[in-house]
Write a protein that holds these residues in place. Structure first.
Motif, PDB file in Angstrom:
ATOM      1  N   VAL A 112      30.004  15.557 -51.086  1.00  0.00           N
ATOM      2  CA  VAL A 112      30.179  15.243 -49.662  1.00  0.00           C
ATOM      3  C   VAL A 112      28.829  15.211 -48.946  1.00  0.00           C
ATOM      4  O   VAL A 112      28.544  14.295 -48.173  1.00  0.00           O
ATOM      5  N   HIS A 113      27.980  16.196 -49.215  1.00  0.00           N
ATOM      6  CA  HIS A 113      26.651  16.216 -48.598  1.00  0.00           C
ATOM      7  C   HIS A 113      25.841  15.001 -49.025  1.00  0.00           C
ATOM      8  O   HIS A 113      25.096  14.421 -48.226  1.00  0.00           O
ATOM      9  N   ARG A 114      25.993  14.611 -50.279  1.00  0.00           N
ATOM     10  CA  ARG A 114      25.287  13.429 -50.779  1.00  0.00           C
ATOM     11  C   ARG A 114      25.733  12.184 -50.023  1.00  0.00           C
ATOM     12  O   ARG A 114      24.927  11.308 -49.702  1.00  0.00           O
ATOM     13  N   THR A 115      27.012  12.086 -49.729  1.00  0.00           N
ATOM     14  CA  THR A 115      27.535  10.951 -48.973  1.00  0.00           C
ATOM     15  C   THR A 115      26.910  10.883 -47.587  1.00  0.00           C
ATOM     16  O   THR A 115      26.523   9.808 -47.113  1.00  0.00           O
ATOM     17  N   SER A 125      29.694  14.430 -37.727  1.00  0.00           N
ATOM     18  CA  SER A 125      30.637  13.311 -37.729  1.00  0.00           C
ATOM     19  C   SER A 125      31.610  13.499 -38.892  1.00  0.00           C
ATOM     20  O   SER A 125      31.181  13.530 -40.051  1.00  0.00           O
ATOM     21  N   PRO A 126      32.893  13.609 -38.605  1.00  0.00           N
ATOM     22  CA  PRO A 126      33.856  13.938 -39.670  1.00  0.00           C
ATOM     23  C   PRO A 126      34.082  12.794 -40.645  1.00  0.00           C
ATOM     24  O   PRO A 126      33.901  11.619 -40.305  1.00  0.00           O
ATOM     25  N   LEU A 127      34.477  13.145 -41.858  1.00  0.00           N
ATOM     26  CA  LEU A 127      34.883  12.183 -42.877  1.00  0.00           C
ATOM     27  C   LEU A 127      36.401  12.184 -42.991  1.00  0.00           C
ATOM     28  O   LEU A 127      37.042  13.223 -42.826  1.00  0.00           O
ATOM     29  N   ASP A 180      40.216  21.322 -36.804  1.00  0.00           N
ATOM     30  CA  ASP A 180      41.491  21.704 -37.416  1.00  0.00           C
ATOM     31  C   ASP A 180      42.336  20.482 -37.741  1.00  0.00           C
ATOM     32  O   ASP A 180      43.523  20.606 -38.050  1.00  0.00           O
ATOM     33  N   SER A 181      41.731  19.296 -37.668  1.00  0.00           N
ATOM     34  CA  SER A 181      42.443  18.058 -37.989  1.00  0.00           C
ATOM     35  C   SER A 181      41.675  17.294 -39.065  1.00  0.00           C
ATOM     36  O   SER A 181      40.500  17.573 -39.330  1.00  0.00           O
ATOM     37  N   ILE A 182      42.358  16.313 -39.667  1.00  0.00           N
ATOM     38  CA  ILE A 182      41.743  15.508 -40.719  1.00  0.00           C
ATOM     39  C   ILE A 182      42.325  14.096 -40.655  1.00  0.00           C
ATOM     40  O   ILE A 182      43.530  13.919 -40.429  1.00  0.00           O
ATOM     41  N   LEU A 203      40.028  11.978 -51.975  1.00  0.00           N
ATOM     42  CA  LEU A 203      38.697  11.380 -51.920  1.00  0.00           C
ATOM     43  C   LEU A 203      38.170  11.457 -50.491  1.00  0.00           C
ATOM     44  O   LEU A 203      38.878  11.098 -49.546  1.00  0.00           O
ATOM     45  N   ALA A 204      36.952  11.946 -50.325  1.00  0.00           N
ATOM     46  CA  ALA A 204      36.287  11.797 -49.035  1.00  0.00           C
ATOM     47  C   ALA A 204      35.869  10.338 -48.930  1.00  0.00           C
ATOM     48  O   ALA A 204      35.311   9.779 -49.877  1.00  0.00           O
TER      49      ALA A 204
END
Length: 284
Positions: A112-115, A125-127, A180-182, A203-204
């Motif tokens: 995720v950090h790599r992305t 900024s959320p994924l 608290d959301s996705i 998958l992110a």
């Protein structure tokens, strides 16, 4: 006559030595008949070229190699390879039903950090996440407050649903910290859904472009970022334009809010209203 990947060769003369054949970084497709191939292996001083020629005779599949990434067709034949890359914590580029995206294991914080690094995106900024099937959503987000059948009417499709994670979510707390959301996607695209199913994880997923730059509808649009990906899976030119998915907030029972119009706003709103959900702005 058959098709295979051919390395572009450039001949450089050297004094008092046999001519050397140098390999460029690009790969292209060409049709070459066996009688027309007149290369004396005794004059080839670079072993990779010899290997490439031998491989060419032994395979009819074309794969693009370059210093900027490995491009393969986005077909079921290569889904297993993509799944292994995701399980190994790699970032891959894939087509969806809207845009090309960068995808990795949402439970691998290193990936995720790599992305984020590849995109030059702020970690605030959320994924979103992508799952293989509608029934998988409940593993990662709260859905019990939604009308029966709503999710199956919206998905698979070009929609991102923002839902609460809930206490039962198996997502890492470090993914989108403080929220608290996705956002959840089930794209209408067989290839990425095969990868999500096979990885046995979410998958992110984020658009395949530098942050703030136009989104990608063709692999060539983000060619400058290929070198950061384990593989780039080419699904051709995507027809939906650059609007991306429609993002809708479904965190409040009985209500919805369109956060981004995207490519399917009208259709999405019509489905939500059919299930008696009221748009938040119109609630009195």
């Amino acid at each position: 006559m058959f098709e295979f990947g051919v390395l572009r060769l450039s001949q450089a003369a050297t004094s008092r030595q046999s001519d050397e054949i140098n390999c460029s970084d690009q790969i292209c497709s060409a049709s070459i008949s066996a009688p027309s191939l007149r290369l004396s292996l005794s004059t080839l001083h670079t072993r990779p070229i010899v290997t490439a020629i031998r491989m060419a005779w032994g395979s009819e599949k074309t794969v693009e190699h370059s210093t900027t990434g490995l491009v393969r067709p986005a077909t079921a034949d290569y889904a297993g390879e993509a799944i292994q890359a995701v399980k190994a914590g790699k970032v891959i580029a894939v087509p969806t039903d809207t845009l090309y995206g960068f995808a990795c294991d949402a439970c691998s914080m290193e990936a995720v950090h790599r992305t984020y690094e590849i995109k030059g995106r702020k970690h605030t900024s959320p994924l979103a996440i992508c799952v293989g099937d509608v029934q998988d959503i409940q593993r990662y987000a709260t859905t019990h407050h939604l009308p029966l059948g709503l999710l199956d009417s919206l998905l698979p499709g070009p929609v991102t649903l923002v839902l609460r994670r809930g206490d039962s979510s198996i997502l890492e707390k470090s993914l989108n910290p403080g929220l608290d959301s996705i956002g959840v996607r089930v794209p209408d695209c067989d290839f990425i859904r095969l990868i999500a199913r096979g990885s046995q994880s979410a998958l992110a997923l984020t658009s395949a472009n530098l942050s703030g730059q136009p989104s990608s509808v063709d692999v060539k649009d983000f060619e400058n970022l290929w070198r950061h990906c384990a593989c780039i899976y080419n699904g051709g030119l995507l027809p939906s334009g650059r609007a991306g998915s429609t993002v809708v907030d479904l965190t409040r029972p009985g209500e919805f809010k369109i956060l981004r119009p995207g490519s399917a706003k009208e259709e999405t709103s019509a489905i939500l209203e059919r299930y008696a959900l009221v748009e938040e702005n119109s609630v009195s």
